[in-house]
Design an enzyme around this catalytic site. Structure first.
Site, short mmCIF file in Angstrom:
data_model
loop_
_atom_site.label_atom_id
_atom_site.label_comp_id
_atom_site.label_asym_id
_atom_site.label_seq_id
_atom_site.Cartn_x
_atom_site.Cartn_y
_atom_site.Cartn_z
CG ASN A 105 -1.88 -1.19 1.17
OD1 ASN A 105 -2.01 -1.83 0.14
ND2 ASN A 105 -2.51 -1.50 2.29
CG ASP A 107 -2.90 3.26 2.65
OD1 ASP A 107 -1.98 2.99 3.45
OD2 ASP A 107 -3.84 2.47 2.41
CG HIS A 122 3.75 -1.82 -4.85
ND1 HIS A 122 2.56 -2.50 -4.96
CD2 HIS A 122 4.71 -2.68 -5.28
CE1 HIS A 122 2.80 -3.73 -5.42
NE2 HIS A 122 4.08 -3.86 -5.61
CB CYS A 133 16.25 17.71 -11.14
SG CYS A 133 14.90 18.28 -10.09
CB CYS A 155 13.81 21.07 -14.20
SG CYS A 155 13.27 19.67 -13.28
N GLY A 192 -5.55 -8.99 3.12
CA GLY A 192 -6.15 -8.14 2.10
C GLY A 192 -5.35 -7.94 0.83
CB THR A 193 -2.62 -8.88 -0.92
OG1 THR A 193 -2.08 -8.79 -2.25
CG2 THR A 193 -2.05 -10.10 -0.22
CB SER A 194 -5.91 -10.03 -5.38
OG SER A 194 -5.05 -9.04 -5.90
CB ALA A 237 -8.50 -6.66 7.96
N1 APR Z 1 -10.34 -6.94 4.76
C1 APR Z 1 -9.41 -7.76 4.20
N2 APR Z 1 -9.33 -7.95 2.87
C2 APR Z 1 -10.22 -7.31 2.07
C3 APR Z 1 -11.21 -6.45 2.61
C4 APR Z 1 -11.26 -6.27 4.01
N3 APR Z 1 -12.16 -5.50 4.61
N4 APR Z 1 -11.93 -5.98 1.56
C5 APR Z 1 -11.42 -6.50 0.44
N5 APR Z 1 -10.38 -7.31 0.74
C6 APR Z 1 -9.51 -8.09 -0.17
C7 APR Z 1 -10.12 -8.43 -1.52
O1 APR Z 1 -10.91 -9.61 -1.44
C8 APR Z 1 -8.87 -8.63 -2.38
O2 APR Z 1 -8.40 -9.96 -2.34
O3 APR Z 1 -8.39 -7.28 -0.48
C9 APR Z 1 -7.83 -7.72 -1.72
C10 APR Z 1 -7.46 -6.49 -2.52
O4 APR Z 1 -6.88 -6.89 -3.72
P1 APR Z 1 -6.32 -5.84 -4.79
O5 APR Z 1 -7.33 -4.77 -5.03
O6 APR Z 1 -5.84 -6.63 -5.96
O7 APR Z 1 -5.11 -5.13 -4.03
P2 APR Z 1 -3.61 -5.63 -3.85
O8 APR Z 1 -3.51 -7.10 -3.74
O9 APR Z 1 -3.03 -4.80 -2.76
O10 APR Z 1 -2.98 -5.16 -5.22
C11 APR Z 1 -1.60 -5.34 -5.42
O11 APR Z 1 -1.68 -4.15 -7.49
O12 APR Z 1 -2.76 -2.43 -8.51
C12 APR Z 1 -1.56 -2.83 -7.99
O13 APR Z 1 0.21 -1.60 -7.10
C13 APR Z 1 -1.13 -1.93 -6.86
O14 APR Z 1 -0.26 -2.51 -4.71
C14 APR Z 1 -1.25 -2.82 -5.65
C15 APR Z 1 -1.04 -4.20 -6.23
#
Ligand code: APR
Length: 249
Positions: A105, A107, A122, A133, A155, A192-194, A237
C-alpha cells in the site's frame, strides 16, 4: 463464534504470541478506512484501466491524463484514518510479537497507526518526485488543485508520486529486506491482497518455503488460499482483529 472458530482463533493467537511474526498487507487492509481496493466494483482499476493509466510509459507520454486518475486516488486517501487492523499490527510490534509490516500500500496508514518498521514495496504517495532532477516534494493537498499537473519548481517538469507504476522496478532495498524478513519469520500474516501482482506476490510463497506458517485474512479467496495458506479467515480484517482481541490479551 462457534467452538471450531474459537479453537482456531486461540491457536492463531498463541502462534502470534510466540513472536517472529511478519505481516504482508495489500489494499484490503485499508478498505475499512474507506479506501476501495484496486480490483473490484468500486476499485480504481474498474474506472481507470491500469493498462491505460498506470504504466510509467503513459505517465511519461501523457502526465495530464494520469494525473486525472491520481487526483481521484489522493482524494480517497485524504479522509482515511487507520482502522483496527492497522492499529493492532502496530500494537503487536510494540509488544514484540511483530518484526515488520511489508506493505504494497501507498497510503501511509500503517505509519499513521504507529507501526515503526514498515517496508513499502510499491513506494509511497506521501511525496512527489521530479523524474528529471529527482527533487522530492512532500505531498500536500494543494498539489491536487494545480492544472494540468504539479510541476518541479526547479525544472518545470511534471511531478510524479513516489509510487511504483507498472513497468517500473520495485525499490531494491525494500524488496531485499522483504525477502530477508519472510525467509526468517515463523509466521506470516497475509491481509487483504489478491496476490496477483509480482514480484511482491512471491513473498508468501518464499515464507512458506522457508517454513513459516501462513495466516490469511480476506473476505474472498486469493491466489494463496488453496495453495499455501495454513489458517484462512474468510472475513474482513477489522472483524478478524476484533475477534482475535479476546484471545491475545
Ligand atoms: N479486509 C481484508 N481484505 C479485504 C477487505 C477487508 N475488509 N476488503 C477486500 N479485501 C480483499 C479483496 O478480497 C482482495 O483480495 O483485499 C484484496 C485487494 O486486492 P487488490 O485490489 O488486488 O489489491 P492488492 O492485492 O493490494 O494489489 C496489489 O496491485 O494495482 C496494484 O500496485 C497496486 O499494490 C497494488 C497491487
Amino acid at each position: 463464534m462457534d467452538k471450531i472458530k474459537q479453537d482456531l482463533m486461540k491457536e492463531v493467537a498463541d502462534l502470534i504470541k510466540q513472536g517472529g511474526v511478519v505481516a504482508f498487507t495489500g489494499a484490503g487492509i485499508s478498505v475499512e478506512s474507506g479506501i476501495p481496493p484496486f480490483r473490484g466494483a468500486k476499485g480504481l482499476w474498474s474506472k481507470y484501466n491500469p493498462e491505460e493509466y498506470a504504466y510509467i510509459e503513459t505517465f511519461l507520454r501523457n502526465p495530464e491524463k494520469v494525473w486525472i486518475m491520481l487526483r481521484e486516488m489522493y482524494r480517497c486517501f485524504s479522509e482515511a484514518k487507520p482502522n483496527l487492523a492497522h492499529l493492532v499490527l502496530a500494537e503487536f510490534e510494540t509488544k514484540g510479537y511483530l518484526e515488520a509490516v511489508i506493505t504494497q500500500n501507498i497510503d501511509s496508514l500503517h505509519q499513521k497507526a504507529g507501526s515503526k518498521k514498515v517496508i513499502e514495496l510499491h513506494g509511497s504517495g506521501d511525496r512527489l518526485v521530479c523524474l528529471d532532477c529527482e527533487k522530492e516534494y512532500p505531498f500536500i493537498e494543494e498539489y491536487l488543485k494545480l492544472t494540468p499537473y504539479p510541476k518541479c519548481k526547479r525544472c518545470n517538469k511534471p511531478l510524479k508520486p513516489a509510487i511504483v507504476f507498472f513497468g517500473e522496478p520495485l525499490p531494491e532495498k525494500a524488496l531485499s529486506q522483504a525477502f530477508e524478513l519472510v525467509k526468517s519469520c515463523k509466521v506470516l500474516i497475509v491481509i487483504g491482497t489478491s496476490g496477483v501482482v509480482y514480484p511482491a506476490a512471491y513473498l508468501p510463497y518464499e515464507a512458506k518455503r522457508s517454513g513459516a506458517k501462513i495466516i490469511e485474512i480476506n473476505p474472498e479467496e486469493s491466489a494463496y488460499t488453496n495453495s499455501i495458506t495454513d489458517y484462512f479467515f474468510k472475513e474482513k480484517a477489522g472483524e478478524f482483529f476484533k475477534n482475535l482481541s479476546f484471545f491475545y490479551n
